[in-house]
Design a protein around this motif. Structure first.
Motif, PDB file in Angstrom:
ATOM      1  N   SER A 124     -10.165  12.633   3.333  1.00  9.68           N
ATOM      2  CA  SER A 124     -10.235  13.022   1.921  1.00  9.68           C
ATOM      3  C   SER A 124      -8.875  12.878   1.247  1.00  9.68           C
ATOM      4  N   SER A 183       0.827  -1.199   0.000  1.00  8.48           N
ATOM      5  CA  SER A 183       0.000   0.000   0.000  1.00  8.48           C
ATOM      6  C   SER A 183       0.866   1.256   0.000  1.00  8.48           C
ATOM      7  N   THR A 184       0.301   2.335  -0.491  1.00 11.28           N
ATOM      8  CA  THR A 184       0.993   3.625  -0.476  1.00 11.28           C
ATOM      9  C   THR A 184       1.159   4.101   0.966  1.00 11.28           C
ATOM     10  N   ARG A 217      -8.201   9.094   0.760  1.00 11.83           N
ATOM     11  CA  ARG A 217      -9.111   8.558  -0.262  1.00 11.83           C
ATOM     12  C   ARG A 217      -8.611   8.935  -1.658  1.00 11.83           C
ATOM     13  N   ARG A 218      -8.143  10.177  -1.788  1.00 16.68           N
ATOM     14  CA  ARG A 218      -7.627  10.641  -3.079  1.00 16.68           C
ATOM     15  C   ARG A 218      -6.323   9.931  -3.422  1.00 16.68           C
ATOM     16  N   ILE A 219      -5.421   9.830  -2.458  1.00 20.32           N
ATOM     17  CA  ILE A 219      -4.108   9.230  -2.712  1.00 20.32           C
ATOM     18  C   ILE A 219      -4.230   7.743  -3.041  1.00 20.32           C
ATOM     19  N   GLY A 220      -5.064   7.057  -2.275  1.00 22.35           N
ATOM     20  CA  GLY A 220      -5.218   5.616  -2.491  1.00 22.35           C
ATOM     21  C   GLY A 220      -6.237   5.261  -3.548  1.00 22.35           C
ATOM     22  N   ARG A 221      -6.935   6.272  -4.073  1.00 21.13           N
ATOM     23  CA  ARG A 221      -8.003   6.061  -5.061  1.00 21.13           C
ATOM     24  C   ARG A 221      -8.990   5.009  -4.570  1.00 21.13           C
ATOM     25  N   GLY A 222      -9.310   5.109  -3.276  1.00 22.25           N
ATOM     26  CA  GLY A 222     -10.287   4.208  -2.672  1.00 22.25           C
ATOM     27  C   GLY A 222      -9.698   2.948  -2.081  1.00 22.25           C
ATOM     28  N   GLU A 223      -8.428   2.658  -2.404  1.00 21.82           N
ATOM     29  CA  GLU A 223      -7.760   1.492  -1.842  1.00 21.82           C
ATOM     30  C   GLU A 223      -7.107   1.880  -0.507  1.00 21.82           C
TER      31      GLU A 223
END
Length: 278
Positions: free
Chosen positions: A80, A2-3, A83-89
């Motif tokens: 937020s 994961s990021t 959510r943006r960085i992981g694109r929901g992941e």
């Protein structure tokens, strides 16, 4: 993996991770440093900070422009961001110091977005307890930050440090509190980037923790054994309370022989710890 999302503590900004990020990226791990609510690009400096002549009374009394920032606001921003960085992941979040309760709230509300919650010498308050409550523990009695705070937080709305003062003794105590093992030249440069007000609302907010929320998220606590801002005894309290509340998901613990800011004093060693955490 994961990021990695890196979140700084009070008075700092995403800039404080600049020595860590190259190590992490060189190891092939995606990483992003973000600004906490009321800090970095979201900071608003009080008028006294730049006013001439220096007004000592205003330092203690002026209401902070970030006095309205709450734990809810900070968690909403962090949610937020991840959510943006992981694109929901799900992402792995490393929270330093006062970013701890923000990570806790975020992981409780959206555990599906946090693959691993990593607390770097951070406040990790128990269910229904504020981060501020831990500053009153006997284990916190000799921390070096409390004596440096200016004014009444109930009046100013902030935990305020005076970075405009010319008092050499005060500035030296700031270095000892945050950067005890940091090269003095680097410590002075970092101090010049700090903002004076940490929103008291982040420290006063509480989160009710559940087994399905925060209690379900993997967590690691990185103890800084020479920390003079959040004392090791307080850090141990966070870990013991979490493990007592959620014994089926115990905290992994790693120790660093560091002051409060290993991202500046030992960025390579810190990177080696967080790179494998996924």
């Amino acid at each position: 993996m994961s990021t990695l999302v890196l979140v700084h503590g009070f008075w700092h900004g995403s800039w404080c991770w600049s020595e860590v990020v190259p190590h992490v990226v060189a190891a092939g791990r995606l990483t992003v440093a973000v600004d906490l609510a009321g800090h970095g690009l979201h900071a608003r400096r009080p008028r006294w900070f730049r006013a001439q002549p220096y007004n000592r009374e205003a330092v203690s009394t002026e209401v902070s422009p970030v006095a309205d920032v709450s734990l809810d606001d900070a968690a909403e921003l962090l949610t937020s961001q991840i959510r943006r960085i992981g694109r929901g992941e799900p992402v792995t979040v490393v929270a330093h110091s006062a970013a701890g309760p923000v990570l806790t709230r975020t992981a409780e509300q959206t555990p599906e977005l946090v693959a691993h919650a990593v607390y770097l010498s951070a406040y990790m308050p128990a269910s229904g307890k504020s981060a501020a409550a831990y500053t009153r523990l006997p284990e916190a009695a000799d921390d070096l930050v409390a004596p440096l705070l200016q004014g009444d937080p109930a009046r100013t709305g902030a935990l305020r440090l005076d970075f405009a003062t010319a008092d050499a003794a005060y500035r030296q105590r700031l270095h000892e509190a945050f950067y005890g093992d940091v090269d003095p030249v680097l410590a002075e440069a970092a101090t010049g980037l700090l903002t004076p007000d940490g929103p008291i609302g982040i420290m006063l907010g509480t989160t009710a923790l559940t087994r399905e929320g925060w209690g379900s998220v993997r967590r690691t606590y990185i103890v800084c054994t020479r920390d003079m801002a959040i004392r090791p005894g307080v850090q141990a309290t966070f870990i013991s309370e979490a493990d007592a509340a959620f014994p089926d998901n115990p905290t992994s613990v790693v120790a660093l022989d560091a002051s409060h800011s290993p991202f500046l004093s030992m960025p390579g060693e810190l990177a080696d710890i967080i790179i494998p955490l996924g």
